[in-house]
Design a protein around this motif. Structure first.
Motif, mmCIF file in Angstrom:
data_model
loop_
_atom_site.group_PDB
_atom_site.id
_atom_site.type_symbol
_atom_site.label_atom_id
_atom_site.label_comp_id
_atom_site.label_asym_id
_atom_site.label_seq_id
_atom_site.Cartn_x
_atom_site.Cartn_y
_atom_site.Cartn_z
ATOM 1 N N ARG B 112 32.061 52.270 47.874
ATOM 2 C CA ARG B 112 33.463 52.207 47.489
ATOM 3 C C ARG B 112 34.231 52.898 48.462
ATOM 4 O O ARG B 112 35.330 52.550 48.626
ATOM 5 C CB ARG B 112 33.486 52.976 46.161
ATOM 6 C CG ARG B 112 34.422 53.197 45.236
ATOM 7 C CD ARG B 112 34.261 54.211 44.272
ATOM 8 N NE ARG B 112 33.305 53.790 43.161
ATOM 9 C CZ ARG B 112 33.886 53.187 42.101
ATOM 10 N NH1 ARG B 112 35.191 53.017 41.909
ATOM 11 N NH2 ARG B 112 32.972 52.765 41.301
ATOM 12 N N LEU B 246 29.263 53.031 36.680
ATOM 13 C CA LEU B 246 30.842 52.873 36.851
ATOM 14 C C LEU B 246 31.010 51.562 37.500
ATOM 15 O O LEU B 246 31.853 50.786 36.947
ATOM 16 C CB LEU B 246 31.239 54.031 37.631
ATOM 17 C CG LEU B 246 32.680 53.981 37.782
ATOM 18 C CD1 LEU B 246 33.530 54.247 36.550
ATOM 19 C CD2 LEU B 246 33.146 55.036 39.062
ATOM 20 N N SER B 247 30.418 51.090 38.762
ATOM 21 C CA SER B 247 30.644 49.717 39.266
ATOM 22 C C SER B 247 30.340 48.674 38.119
ATOM 23 O O SER B 247 31.090 47.717 38.104
ATOM 24 C CB SER B 247 30.073 49.761 40.474
ATOM 25 O OG SER B 247 30.437 50.446 41.413
ATOM 26 N N GLU B 250 33.111 48.740 35.598
ATOM 27 C CA GLU B 250 34.156 48.157 36.252
ATOM 28 C C GLU B 250 34.222 46.659 36.494
ATOM 29 O O GLU B 250 34.938 45.919 36.048
ATOM 30 C CB GLU B 250 34.496 48.518 37.446
ATOM 31 C CG GLU B 250 35.191 50.216 37.305
ATOM 32 C CD GLU B 250 35.337 50.961 38.668
ATOM 33 O OE1 GLU B 250 36.153 51.776 38.685
ATOM 34 O OE2 GLU B 250 34.640 50.307 39.450
ATOM 35 N N LEU B 253 34.454 44.738 33.063
ATOM 36 C CA LEU B 253 36.023 44.563 32.833
ATOM 37 C C LEU B 253 36.782 43.567 33.566
ATOM 38 O O LEU B 253 37.705 42.898 32.997
ATOM 39 C CB LEU B 253 36.549 46.080 32.874
ATOM 40 C CG LEU B 253 36.204 46.850 31.777
ATOM 41 C CD1 LEU B 253 36.760 48.323 32.201
ATOM 42 C CD2 LEU B 253 36.648 46.474 30.447
ATOM 43 N N ALA B 254 36.312 43.851 34.912
ATOM 44 C CA ALA B 254 37.102 42.768 35.813
ATOM 45 C C ALA B 254 36.887 41.427 35.423
ATOM 46 O O ALA B 254 37.663 40.363 35.541
ATOM 47 C CB ALA B 254 36.650 42.968 37.155
ATOM 48 N N ILE B 295 35.476 44.559 43.365
ATOM 49 C CA ILE B 295 34.404 45.377 42.392
ATOM 50 C C ILE B 295 33.017 44.853 42.719
ATOM 51 O O ILE B 295 32.132 45.572 43.188
ATOM 52 C CB ILE B 295 34.767 45.395 41.237
ATOM 53 C CG1 ILE B 295 36.205 45.993 40.842
ATOM 54 C CG2 ILE B 295 33.827 46.010 40.399
ATOM 55 C CD1 ILE B 295 36.747 45.867 39.514
ATOM 56 N N ARG B 298 31.144 46.070 46.006
ATOM 57 C CA ARG B 298 30.851 47.564 45.926
ATOM 58 C C ARG B 298 28.972 47.680 45.559
ATOM 59 O O ARG B 298 28.667 48.573 45.941
ATOM 60 C CB ARG B 298 31.383 48.358 44.916
ATOM 61 C CG ARG B 298 32.794 48.656 45.216
ATOM 62 C CD ARG B 298 33.621 49.380 44.280
ATOM 63 N NE ARG B 298 35.120 49.436 44.381
ATOM 64 C CZ ARG B 298 35.845 49.593 43.428
ATOM 65 N NH1 ARG B 298 35.451 50.069 42.286
ATOM 66 N NH2 ARG B 298 37.067 49.508 43.697
#
Lengths: 935, 304
Positions: B112, B246-247, B250, B253-254, B295, B298
C-alpha cells in the motif's frame, strides 16, 4: 460438426501449451547460452536482375554458424568458429587470415566489429555496428579501386544509390600526399572508425600518407599482432572451421573492445554480388554515371553485367594460382550490401579485467609476487577480489620465483607464489599453502606433410634435452665447423628419434626454428620443473652425460654433464660462425655472437613465447634485413612469422596459457620400457601423457611430502611405476608462501583470506571472473588433495595468528576444517605443527631476518595476542518470488491466447470464409507468376 | 443424428420441434468466444493498469507528498524518528546516475505504501542517521522508481534530504541472495540500503521481478544522531503477497461500486439512449475499474 469441435479443442490445447511454455521458458533461458556456445543461421541468396526487371535466383545457401564461446572472453583468446551450408571456396589461399586471402572466391569472412548490430539507434554509450567499425589490418582491405567504370560493386542490387556512384566514401579533404598517387576510375573507400573517434581512411598508399591506417595495422614484425580478420575456407561439403582470436582494447585500442564497449563477431558468407546492372532497384530517375558524371553507355552496362554475373573462375577447393579470381564473388567485397545483408552477428562479451580495480585507493593493494603459472588465475581472481567488498585489491607481480622467495624471506614483500622449494629452507616461519595445480607445457604449431595443422605431438625428455642443449647445429656451416656437433642432424625434423615418435612431418633441412625450443631468459620455476624432468628421465640424463642416442647423436660438449635442475637455462655454446659468414653477413658482422645462441634466442617473457606460438613466429634471430633500418646499426632480426602450411615452432609455456590461447600442447613421455641404446621406429613401449585433467590427476597422486622443503613435491621416481605411468610429467603445484610471523593484523587477515578464497570459491572451474580458468586442476578432495586441504586450513590459522608457527604437512587425528579456520568472527585456532618440534622454533627461528627487525622481533614471545576477529560473515538472505517470475509474462500470454481463442470462436464462420476465398485467390494467382522484390 | 441426409423420411409420429442440434452448440461457442474476449480484455486492462496507468497514480501521490514534505521541511516538522504514521513522507531521495529526482520516501514498506513511492522500512533508522537505513521501492509498476537500481555502479551518488539536512551517500556494492553482507557500520557511520526486485537473464527480465536486490551506499560524512526507531514490521517479506483484512474489505467495497456502475451502465444501455450510456456510463465504469485495480494491486508483492 466434429471438425469444428476438434478446432475448438486444438485451440484450447494451444492456449494451455502456450501458457505452460510461458512458465517454463523464462527459467530455462538464462544459463543456456553461457557454456554451450552459440548457433545461428541465415539463408543467403544471390539474384540477378535483368534490364526488364526480371529477377532470377542464382544461388541459395542455408548457412549455419557455431561459435564455441561468447561470454567471459579474454584478450587474444581463441574461440572455435565452425559453419556449414556455405558456398565452397575457390582460389584457396594458404593462410585464411592473411590479407591475400581476401581475393579468394566465396570465402566465409569472419570479422571482429565494434558496436551493436541493430536496425535502429544503438543503445547509449555504444555505436551501431557497420562495416566501418569492423577491423581489417591492411590498406587493400579498406580501399578498392578499379580502372574500369563498371566494377561489380557498383551493380549491387541491394546497395543504395549513393553507394553505387563511381567514387564512394572518400575523405572530405584529401591530403596533399594523395595528389601524387595515381587515382583510378572508380574508387570505394571503406574508412575505419576507431574507438577514440578518429576515422582512418586507408587509401591507395598509406605509406606516403594517403591516408594513414590505425596504429595496430603494423604487422607482427614491428611488434603488432597479425590480423584476426579471417577469410575462412569452406570445403566442398559446405563446411569449414577456424580458430578466431578475439581482441580486447589491450591488444587493439582502435577496435577498443572491452567489458563495457560492445563488440561482435560478424560472419559474412560471401555469396557474390546480386547484380542489377540496369539500376531497376534504384529510385526513379537515378542513373549510374562515370566519375565525370557521364551516364554509363549500354555497352558499358552490358560488360559490367557480364562481369558481375560471374560465379567464379576457380573450381571449389582449387588453390589460388596466377589467374585472377572473379571480382563479384571475391572476399574483399564482404562489406557490399549483397554480402553484408547476410551477415551473422554474434555479440561477444568480454570478461571484466583487473582494470576495474581502482588504481588509486586509500588502501595500498596487497603485493604478491612470483609464478607466471598463476597469470591466468590471478587475471581471473583480481577483478573478483577488488569488486567484492569483503575482499580487497591485490596485485600479482610476475617475477622470478627465486626472487620472490628471497624477498618474502627478507620481509620485503608479503607473499610469494612458488613451486620450487627454497634452498636450505626459509629463514623465517612461513606457511607454504598449495593454491593451484597445473604444469608446464611444450606448445607447438606444426604443419604436417599434407599442410594441415598438426594436433598431436609426442616428446620425450631426450628430445627436449637435445633442443635445449644446442645440440642441433641448425645450419651446415655450424655442423661442419663446430668441434662437437659433426654427426648430429641439423634440426629435430631430421632426427630419427623425433621421426619415430611423430610420423608424418616433413624433413626440412633449412629449419632453424626446429633446432631449439623457445624458452625465456629470466629465472622461472617453469624451467626448474622442466629441467627436473630431464634430470629424472634416465635416457635424457644419460644422454646429457655423454652417452650418444641409438643413432649416434651426441650432446653438445658445452652442456655435457650439466647439473640439473636449474631455474634459468644457461647459454653455454660459444661457437662463433666462420670468417666467411662474418664477411658475408653485414648484420652478424656488427656483433659476432655464438651462432647457436642466436638460434635459441631466449625471449624476455612467457607472453612473448605465447604470442610466437599462437601466430607461429620463429624466434631464431639470424636474419639480416636492410629495409627500413639504419645501415650503421643493422640489428639481426628474428625470422618472424612462418607461412601457413610450413609452420614449425616449439616453445615452453604454462599449461593455463596454452589453454587460454588455444595452443596445441605436446604429450610428454612419462616412462619407457624400450631397452637403452636400441634404435626404435615407433612409439611402442613408451607412454606419452597429454596435459589434460586425467594426466594432471594422475600426477597429483605422485605428490609426496618433503619435510625439508616444507611442501609436497612430485616424486619423479614414481613415473616409472604402473601408477605413475599415466601422470603428466610436467605437472607443478603452486604454493602461496605467506609469513606466519611479523606481519600486521590487517595484512595477516588479507593473506589468510587469500588462502580461504583459494581453497573455496577459487577452485570452482569456470570462465567467469573469480573462478578457476582452464588448465588448472581443481584442488578438491576428489582429485586427491585431501591432505593439502587440511594443510590449507592449518595454514590459514598460522597466518592469522602470526605467532611463528609452521604448519605440519601431515595432520594426524582430527584435521582442522577450512570453513572453521576461515570464520573470521572467531579467533584463529591453534596450529597443528610437525610432531616433535613443539612451537616450531627449534627448526625455524621465529624472528624473520627483516630489514627492520625492531617491531617484529619480539612478536612471537608476546603471550596474549589479541585474537584477530571480525564481524561474523553473514550472507544476504534475499527473497525469491515465483509469482514475480512468471506472473506478468503468464498474464500477458493468457491475455493474448484468450484474445486469439475468443476471436476465433466468435468469428469462426467469417474466418472460414476468408480462408476459403484466400485459398481460391492463391490458386488463381499461381501461374500468372512473377514475384517482385519488396524493397 | 441417426438421420441419413440422402434420403427423405416421412415422420409418422409427433414432429420434433426442438431446435436443430447444431444451433445450441453454436450459441455456446459464440458465448464462449465472448467470455474469452472479455477475459482477455480484463487481463489486458490489468496489465495496462499495472505497467502504465499505475505510474500516473504514483505521480499524483508524489505530487501531493512532495508538497506535504516541502512544507514540513520548511517548518521543521518533518519526522526525525518514530512515531511516524505509515504512508507519511519522511525524506527526499535523489540518485543522479539513475535519473531519480526528488522522490519522496514514505514510511512503511507494505504494498500500500509503496504505491505512493519508495518506502522507508519500519524498524530501521531514518536515512541520514547513524546506523543502517533501508528504503524499498518498486521495480515494475507504480512509476517503477527503482527499475534501474540493479545497474547502478559503485561510487554512484545517492542524496537524501530529511529534516536533519542533506546527506550524501556513495554506492559501495550490489548484493543478491547469498552474497556476503557488509559488516555493520561502525560508530558514527551511516549506511543506506536500497531494496528492489529484479529479474534474471532473459529479455523478459524487466517483466519478471523474481528476486530481491540490495544496493548498499555508505554515508560520506556527518551522520545525524539516530532518533527513536519504530517497531519492525511484523511481516518483513517484501516479495510475498500479504492479504490483510483491510485490503480485502476495501476490495469488496470497490467491487460493489464496480458492480453498481456496470448495472447502471447496462440499465442505461437498454432503457436510455445508447450514446448517452456511453458518455455518462463509461467514465464511471473505468473509474470503478481503476479503483478495483488499485486496491487489488495491494494484494501483490510490494516490490513488484
Amino acid at each position: 460438426m466434429s471438425a469444428r469441435r476438434r478446432a475448438e479443442r486444438i485451440l484450447f490445447a494451444l492456449a494451455f501449451v502456450l501458457g505452460g511454455l510461458a512458465v517454463v521458458l523464462p527459467g530455462g533461458q538464462a544459463p543456456a547460452g553461457a557454456a554451450e556456445g552459440v548457433t545461428k543461421s541465415v539463408t543467403a541468396v544471390r539474384t540477378f536482375i535483368d534490364a526488364d526487371g526480371k529477377e532470377t535466383e542464382q544461388s541459395r545457401d542455408k548457412v549455419k554458424l557455431r561459435v564455441s564461446q561468447t561470454t567471459n572472453l579474454r584478450g587474444r583468446q581463441e574461440i572455435k568458429v565452425s559453419w556449414e551450408g556455405a558456398h565452397p571456396t575457390g582460389a584457396v589461399a594458404a593462410d585464411p587470415s592473411s590479407s591475400d586471402a581476401r581475393n579468394q572466391e566465396y570465402p566465409f569472412v569472419l570479422l571482429q566489429c565494434r558496436g551493436v548490430d541493430t536496425d535502429s539507434v544503438a543503445p547509449k554509450g555504444q555505436v551501431k555496428l557497420s562495416p566501418e567499425t569492423c577491423w581489417t589490418q591492411t590498406a587493400p582491405e579498406r580501399y578498392l579501386a578499379a580502372a574500369s567504370n563498371t566494377p561489380s560493386w557498383r551493380f549491387d542490387a541491394w546497395a543504395q544509390a549513393k553507394d553505387r556512384q563511381a567514387v564512394v566514401g572518400p575523405p572530405a579533404d584529401l591530403p596533399a600526399a594523395c595528389s601524387s598517387v595515381s587515382r583510378l576510375t572508380t574508387e570505394r573507400w571503406l574508412p575505419f572508425k576507431a574507438a577514440g573517434g578518429t576515422t582512418y581512411y586507408g587509401g591507395p598508399d598509406p605509406g606516403t600518407g594517403c591516408m594513414p591506417l590505425p596504429p595496430e595495422s603494423d604487422d607482427a614484425e614491428s611488434g603488432g599482432l597479425p590480423s584476426n580478420t579471417t577469410y575462412g575456407i569452406t570445403g566442398k561439403d559446405g563446411k569449414g572451421s577456424v580458430d578466431f582470436a578475439v581482441w580486447t582494447k589491450a591488444e587493439n585500442a582502435s577496435l577498443g573492445c572491452s567489458a563495457k564497449v560492445a563488440c561482435s563477431l560478424v560472419a559474412v558468407p560471401v555469396v557474390g554480388i546480386s547484380c542489377d546492372a540496369w539500376g531497376t532497384t534504384l529510385p526513379e530517375g537515378t542513373q549510374l554515371t562515370t566519375k565525370a558524371g557521364v551516364p554509363l553507355t549500354e555497352s558499358q552496362v552490358e560488360t559490367g553485367d557480364a562481369t558481375c554475373r560471374r560465379t567464379g573462375s576457380y573450381e571449389a577447393g582449387e588453390p589460388a594460382a596466377s589467374r585472377t579470381s572473379d571480382q563479384a564473388v571475391r572476399g574483399n567485397l564482404w562489406w557490399s550490401a549483397s554480402n553484408w545483408r547476410n551477415r551473422i552477428t554474434v555479440p561477444l562479451e568480454f570478461a571484466q579485467t583487473a582494470e576495474v580495480c581502482p588504481v588509486e585507493s586509500a588502501e595500498k593493494p596487497l603485493e604478491l609476487m612470483g609464478s607466471v603459472m598463476l597469470n591466468e588465475l590471478t587475471a581471473s581472481w583480481r577483478p573478483k577480489f577488488c569488486t567484492t567488498s569483503s575482499l580487497y585489491s591485490f596485485t600479482h607481480v610476475q617475477q622470478a620465483e627465486s626472487l620472490a622467495r628471497s624477498l618474502v624471506q627478507s620481509g620485503e614483500i608479503k607473499g610469494a607464489f612458488s613451486t620450487a622449494p627454497q634452498p636450505g629452507g626459509y629463514q623465517r616461519p612461513v606457511a607454504q599453502a598449495p593454491i593451484a595445480f597445473s604444469g608446464f607445457a611444450i606448445a607447438f604449431s606444426i604443419d604436417d606433410g599434407d599442410k594441415q595443422r598438426r594436433e598431436e605431438l609426442n616428446l620425450n625428455a631426450r628430445l627436449v634435452a637435445k633442443l635445449l642443449s644446442a645440440s642441433y647445429p641448425a645450419v651446415s656451416f655450424v655442423r661442419n665447423g663446430h668441434p662437437g656437433l659433426g654427426d648430429n642432424p641439423l634440426n629435430i625434423t631430421l632426427d630419427p628419434e623425433f621421426r619415430a615418435l611423430n610420423p608424418g612431418i616433413d624433413e626440412r633441412s633449412t629449419l632453424q626454428a626446429g633446432a631449439a625450443l623457445q624458452i625465456f631468459s629470466s629465472n622461472s620455476d617453469l624451467v626448474w620443473a622442466l629441467t627436473r624432468w630431464l634430470d629424472a628421465d634416465p635416457e635424457a640424463r644419460a644422454w646429457l652425460d655423454g652417452t650418444p642416442d641409438p643413432w649416434g647423436m651426441k650432446v653438445n660438449p658445452a652442456y655435457k654433464g650439466l647439473e640439473l635442475p636449474v631455474d634459468n637455462w644457461p647459454l653455454l655454446d660459444d661457437y662463433v660462425a666462420p670468417q666467411w659468414y662474418i664477411d658475408d653477413n653485414a648484420c652478424y658482422r656488427k656483433s659476432p655472437t655464438p651462432y647457436l645462441q642466436l638460434v635459441a634466442n631466449p625471449l624476455s617473457g612467457l607472453g612473448a613465447i605465447g604470442l610466437n606460438l599462437q601466430f607461429a613466429s620463429s624466434a631464431a634471430a639470424t636474419v639480416c634485413r636492410y629495409d627500413g633500418y639504419d645501415a650503421t646499426t643493422l640489428p639481426l632480426r628474428t625470422e618472424g612469422r612462418q607461412s601457413v602450411g610450413y609452420r614449425f615452432v616449439l616453445g615452453l609455456v604454462s599449461l593455463p596459457a596454452a589453454r587460454r590461447y588455444n595452443l596445441r600442447t605436446a604429450a610428454l613421455q612419462s616412462t619407457s620400457t624400450v631397452a637403452t641404446g636400441q634404435q626404435f621406429g615407433d612409439a611402442a613401449g613408451r607412454t606419452f601423457v597429454e596435459p589434460d585433467t586425467t594426466g594432471l590427476k594422475a600426477a597429483a597422486g605422485l605428490l609426496a611430502a618433503d619435510d625439508d622443503a616444507g611442501t609436497w613435491v612430485l616424486d619423479d621416481a614414481e613415473l616409472a611405476t604402473a601408477k605413475g605411468r599415466a601422470a603428466y610429467p610436467g605437472a607443478m603445484p603452486v604454493y602461496a608462501v605467506f609469513p606466519t610471523s611479523g606481519e600486521e593484523k590487517a595484512t595477516a587477515t588479507k593473506l589468510a583470506k587469500f588462502l580461504c578464497y583459494a581453497g573455496g570459491a577459487g577452485q570452482v572451474p569456470g570462465q567467469a571472473n573469480g573462478s578457476l580458468p582452464a588448465g588448472y586442476l581443481p584442488l578438491t578432495d576428489d582429485n586427491g588433495f585431501a591432505t593439502q586441504h587440511a594443510y590449507l586450513a592449518n595454514a590459514v590459522n598460522a597466518v592469522r595468528a602470526q605467532e611463528g608457527a609452521v604448519p605440519a604437512l601431515e595432520v594426524s587425528g582430527k584435521a582442522p576444517t577450512l570453513e572453521k579456520a576461515c570464520d573470521f568472527s572467531t579467533a584463529a585456532a591453534p596450529v597443528v605443527e610437525p610432531a616433535g618440534q613443539p612451537g616450531g622454533g627449534s627448526v625455524v627461528p621465529p624472528a624473520p631476518v627483516a630489514v627492520d627487525p625492531a617491531p617484529v622481533a619480539e612478536k612471537p614471545v608476546v603471550v596474549a595476542v589479541v585474537p584477530t576477529t571480525e564481524a561474523p560473515l553473514s550472507l544476504t538472505s534475499g527473497e525469491q518470488s515465483s509469482l514475480g517470475r512468471v506472473g506478468l509474462p503468464t498474464l500477458l500470454l493468457l491475455a493474448v491466447a484468450s484474445a486469439v481463442a475468443g476471436s476465433v470462436l466468435r468469428w469462426l464462420e467469417l474466418l472460414q470464409g476468408l480462408l476459403v476465398s484466400a485459398r481460391s485467390s492463391v490458386r488463381g494467382a499461381r501461374g500468372s507468376g512473377g514475384r517482385r522484390r519488396a524493397s | 443424428m441417426s438421420a441419413d441426409p440422402t434420403r427423405t423420411r416421412v415422420h409418422d409420429g409427433e414432429v420434433d420441434a426442438s431446435p436443430p442440434p447444431g444451433r445450441g452448440e453454436e450459441q455456446v461457442r459464440v458465448a464462449g468466444g465472448r467470455v474469452m474476449l472479455a477475459l482477455s480484455l480484463l487481463i489486458g486492462w490489468f496489465l495496462l493498469y499495472l505497467l502504465v496507468l499505475s505510474s500516473f497514480e504514483q505521480n499524483h501521490a508524489q505530487n501531493v507528498l512532495y508538497g506535504e514534505l516541502r512544507t514540513q521541511l520548511a517548518e521543521g516538522t518533518a519526522p526525525t524518528g518514530a512515531p511516524v504514521r505509515a504512508g507519511a513522507p519522511v525524506a527526499l531521495l535523489d540518485i543522479p546516475s539513475l535519473d531519480v529526482e526528488s522522490l519522496v520516501v514514505v514510511e512503511g514498506t507494505r504494498s500500500r505504501q509503496l504505491q505512493d513511492g519508495p518506502g522507508h522500512r519500519a524498524g530501521t533508522v531514518l536515512p541520514g542517521q547513524e546506523g543502517v537505513s533501508v528504503v524499498a521501492g518498486r521495480s515494475t509498476s507504480y512509476g517503477k522508481p527503482f527499475a534501474d537500481l540493479p545497474d547502478i555502479v559503485r561510487g554512484a551518488r545517492v542524496v537524501v534530504t530529511t529534516a536533519q539536512g542533506e546527506f550524501e551517500y556513495l554506492v559501495t556494492g550490489t548484493r543478491f541472495d547469498g552474497d556476503p553482507m557488509p559488516a555493520p557500520p561502525g560508530e558514527g557511520a551511516g549506511r543506506l540500503t536500497l531494496v528492489t526486485s529484479t529479474g534474471t537473464g532473459s529479455w523478459l527480465s524487466r517483466l519478471q521481478p523474481s528476486r530481491t536486490v540490495y544496493v548498499d551506499a555508505e554515508l560520506r560524512s556527518g551522520a545525524a544522531a539516530a532518533g527513536p526507531r519504530s517497531a519492525p514490521d511484523p511481516e518483513p517479506t517484501l516479495l510475498a503477497s500479504h492479504v490483510d483484512r483491510l485490503s480485502l474489505a476495501e476490495l469488496a467495497l470497490a467491487l460493489q461500486v464496480l458492480l453498481g456502475a456496470l448495472a447502471g451502465f447496462v440499465w442505461a444501455w437498454n432503457r436510455w439512449s445508447r450514446k448517452a450510456a456511453w458518455i455518462a456510463g463509461a467514465p464511471v465504469v473505468v473509474a470503478a475499474l481503476w479503483l478495483v485495480s488499485s486496491i487489488g494491486a495491494r494484494l501483490l508483492p510490494a516490490l513488484i
